[in-house]
Design a protein around this motif. Sequence first.
Motif, PDB file in Angstrom:
ATOM      1  N   VAL A 164       0.886  -1.171   0.000  1.00  0.00           N
ATOM      2  CA  VAL A 164       0.000   0.000   0.000  1.00  0.00           C
ATOM      3  C   VAL A 164       0.917   1.213   0.000  1.00  0.00           C
ATOM      4  CG1 VAL A 164      -1.887   1.213   1.132  1.00  0.00           C
ATOM      5  CG2 VAL A 164      -1.680  -1.267   1.395  1.00  0.00           C
ATOM      6  N   CYS A 165       0.775   2.041  -1.008  1.00  0.00           N
ATOM      7  CA  CYS A 165       1.691   3.184  -1.113  1.00  0.00           C
ATOM      8  C   CYS A 165       0.939   4.508  -1.210  1.00  0.00           C
ATOM      9  CB  CYS A 165       2.642   3.006  -2.291  1.00  0.00           C
ATOM     10  SG  CYS A 165       1.845   2.713  -3.852  1.00  0.00           S
ATOM     11  N   HIS A 166       1.662   5.566  -0.927  1.00  0.00           N
ATOM     12  CA  HIS A 166       1.104   6.912  -0.933  1.00  0.00           C
ATOM     13  C   HIS A 166       0.750   7.353  -2.355  1.00  0.00           C
ATOM     14  CE1 HIS A 166       2.115   7.970   3.265  1.00  0.00           C
ATOM     15  NE2 HIS A 166       3.168   7.190   3.086  1.00  0.00           N
ATOM     16  N   LEU A 221      12.001  -3.204  -4.154  1.00  0.00           N
ATOM     17  CA  LEU A 221      10.637  -2.696  -4.325  1.00  0.00           C
ATOM     18  C   LEU A 221      10.436  -1.366  -3.598  1.00  0.00           C
ATOM     19  CD1 LEU A 221       8.739  -6.079  -3.844  1.00  0.00           C
ATOM     20  CD2 LEU A 221       9.518  -5.042  -5.980  1.00  0.00           C
ATOM     21  N   ARG A 222      11.014  -1.265  -2.422  1.00  0.00           N
ATOM     22  CA  ARG A 222      10.904  -0.030  -1.639  1.00  0.00           C
ATOM     23  C   ARG A 222      11.573   1.130  -2.370  1.00  0.00           C
ATOM     24  NH1 ARG A 222      13.228  -1.943   4.052  1.00  0.00           N
ATOM     25  NH2 ARG A 222      12.806   0.234   4.611  1.00  0.00           N
ATOM     26  N   LYS A 223      12.744   0.875  -2.940  1.00  0.00           N
ATOM     27  CA  LYS A 223      13.477   1.909  -3.683  1.00  0.00           C
ATOM     28  C   LYS A 223      12.734   2.312  -4.949  1.00  0.00           C
ATOM     29  CE  LYS A 223      18.278   0.891  -2.287  1.00  0.00           C
ATOM     30  NZ  LYS A 223      19.575   0.369  -2.774  1.00  0.00           N
ATOM     31  N   GLN A 224      12.194   1.309  -5.674  1.00  0.00           N
ATOM     32  CA  GLN A 224      11.536   1.607  -6.942  1.00  0.00           C
ATOM     33  C   GLN A 224      10.262   2.429  -6.744  1.00  0.00           C
ATOM     34  OE1 GLN A 224      11.483  -2.468  -8.629  1.00  0.00           O
ATOM     35  NE2 GLN A 224      12.791  -1.673 -10.250  1.00  0.00           N
ATOM     36  N   GLY A 229       7.932   8.295  -6.736  1.00  0.00           N
ATOM     37  CA  GLY A 229       7.201   9.244  -5.896  1.00  0.00           C
ATOM     38  C   GLY A 229       6.023   8.662  -5.146  1.00  0.00           C
ATOM     39  N   HIS A 230       6.015   7.333  -4.975  1.00  0.00           N
ATOM     40  CA  HIS A 230       4.908   6.673  -4.272  1.00  0.00           C
ATOM     41  C   HIS A 230       5.464   5.705  -3.217  1.00  0.00           C
ATOM     42  CE1 HIS A 230       1.832   8.259  -6.988  1.00  0.00           C
ATOM     43  NE2 HIS A 230       2.679   8.023  -7.979  1.00  0.00           N
ATOM     44  N   SER A 231       6.110   6.252  -2.211  1.00  0.00           N
ATOM     45  CA  SER A 231       6.727   5.408  -1.187  1.00  0.00           C
ATOM     46  C   SER A 231       5.681   4.605  -0.419  1.00  0.00           C
ATOM     47  CB  SER A 231       7.557   6.259  -0.225  1.00  0.00           C
ATOM     48  OG  SER A 231       6.752   7.250   0.372  1.00  0.00           O
ATOM     49  N   ILE A 232       6.117   3.478   0.133  1.00  0.00           N
ATOM     50  CA  ILE A 232       5.225   2.561   0.852  1.00  0.00           C
ATOM     51  C   ILE A 232       4.872   3.144   2.220  1.00  0.00           C
ATOM     52  CG2 ILE A 232       5.009   0.218   1.805  1.00  0.00           C
ATOM     53  CD1 ILE A 232       7.058  -0.687  -0.309  1.00  0.00           C
ATOM     54  N   TYR A 233       3.630   2.991   2.609  1.00  0.00           N
ATOM     55  CA  TYR A 233       3.218   3.399   3.959  1.00  0.00           C
ATOM     56  C   TYR A 233       4.078   2.659   4.988  1.00  0.00           C
ATOM     57  CZ  TYR A 233      -1.038   5.988   2.728  1.00  0.00           C
ATOM     58  OH  TYR A 233      -1.914   6.929   2.246  1.00  0.00           O
ATOM     59  N   GLY A 234       4.579   3.401   5.972  1.00  0.00           N
ATOM     60  CA  GLY A 234       5.383   2.797   7.030  1.00  0.00           C
ATOM     61  C   GLY A 234       6.855   2.663   6.714  1.00  0.00           C
ATOM     62  N   ASP A 235       7.268   3.086   5.513  1.00  0.00           N
ATOM     63  CA  ASP A 235       8.694   2.994   5.159  1.00  0.00           C
ATOM     64  C   ASP A 235       9.421   4.232   5.678  1.00  0.00           C
ATOM     65  OD1 ASP A 235      11.206   2.607   4.038  1.00  0.00           O
ATOM     66  OD2 ASP A 235      10.379   1.704   2.214  1.00  0.00           O
ATOM     67  N   LYS A 236      10.207   4.029   6.718  1.00  0.00           N
ATOM     68  CA  LYS A 236      10.912   5.154   7.342  1.00  0.00           C
ATOM     69  C   LYS A 236      12.222   5.485   6.634  1.00  0.00           C
ATOM     70  CE  LYS A 236       8.873   3.869  11.791  1.00  0.00           C
ATOM     71  NZ  LYS A 236       8.056   2.786  11.239  1.00  0.00           N
ATOM     72  N   LYS A 237      12.711   4.578   5.811  1.00  0.00           N
ATOM     73  CA  LYS A 237      13.998   4.777   5.130  1.00  0.00           C
ATOM     74  C   LYS A 237      13.815   5.434   3.761  1.00  0.00           C
ATOM     75  CE  LYS A 237      18.206   2.220   3.816  1.00  0.00           C
ATOM     76  NZ  LYS A 237      19.196   2.698   4.786  1.00  0.00           N
TER      77      LYS A 237
END
Length: 290
Positions: A164-166, A221-224, A229-237
């Motif tokens: 789930v991403c922003h 996946l987190r980097k991509q 411009g759609h980072s994952i919810y809860g990704d602090k890095k």
Amino acid sequence: MRLDRYLRNKLGNIPQSLIEKNLRSGKIKLNKKKTKSSIKVNTNDRIDLYNFNFQEKIIQKKIKFNPTNQIIKANEDLIIDDNENFIVLNKNSGISVQGGTKSKKNLIDIFSKSEIFKNTKPYSVHRLDKDTSGVFIMAKNRETAQLLTSLFRLRKVHKTYLAVCHGEIEEDSGEWNDDLVRYDNGKKIIEKAKTIFKVIDKNSNSSLVEMKPITGRKHQLRKQLFNIGHSIYGDKKYNSSFFTKGINKDLMLHSYQIRFMINEKKYTYRALLPDYFKKLLKTKRLNFVN
């Protein structure tokens, strides 16, 4: 005090061979003269070091985590399949696969004390980030571990992730091809990363996306998602400052499915979504048929 002992007192645990080598080459001098390591240093003596670089490395020992019976049982309850060669479990978010230099909870140490691995030990055959939940496999013997590791390396294990991403991802499906940057001991390394994606549901606020990584880069996946411009919810890095307010405690990245084949037999495993994942889907009005 002997010169070599004096140097160790002041600079750290320098190997004797390094001291001897630098004395012979004149990189260490006593009162501007070459000397031997055994000579005694007196008050008002002058020691000069020329281009002498030494940094003491402190090697931290990995501390094994000692799980309680309650923790062992709680993780055994997460098992999806248990056969003679490997187990598959629905890994919780917030638990590491392997232990590090600090004492911390990890799956290898937990299952090494489990009755399931009574006459053997658990082998890790692939990676899953500490904060990522979902399907995870551990082998029960060396032969299976080598086989599964090679299947992962040869990209014959097909993985599906949900996130789930922003924001609203514009394209409904496609392929991400990136040059991802990472650093190893200060050295810049660029790696090709490829992922096939499909947006399952979206609105102006959030998107639920299915991702099938073709390559297996660290934090791929987190980097991509961050890169588009759609980072994952809860990704602090990997999170833009625009989305820092109200950040989720849990990372909304879930290893949903794994498929592979061994000796012509097909294996498919799915891991149910965690409650916090389902709760956010409901909050963000995103639909997913499990």
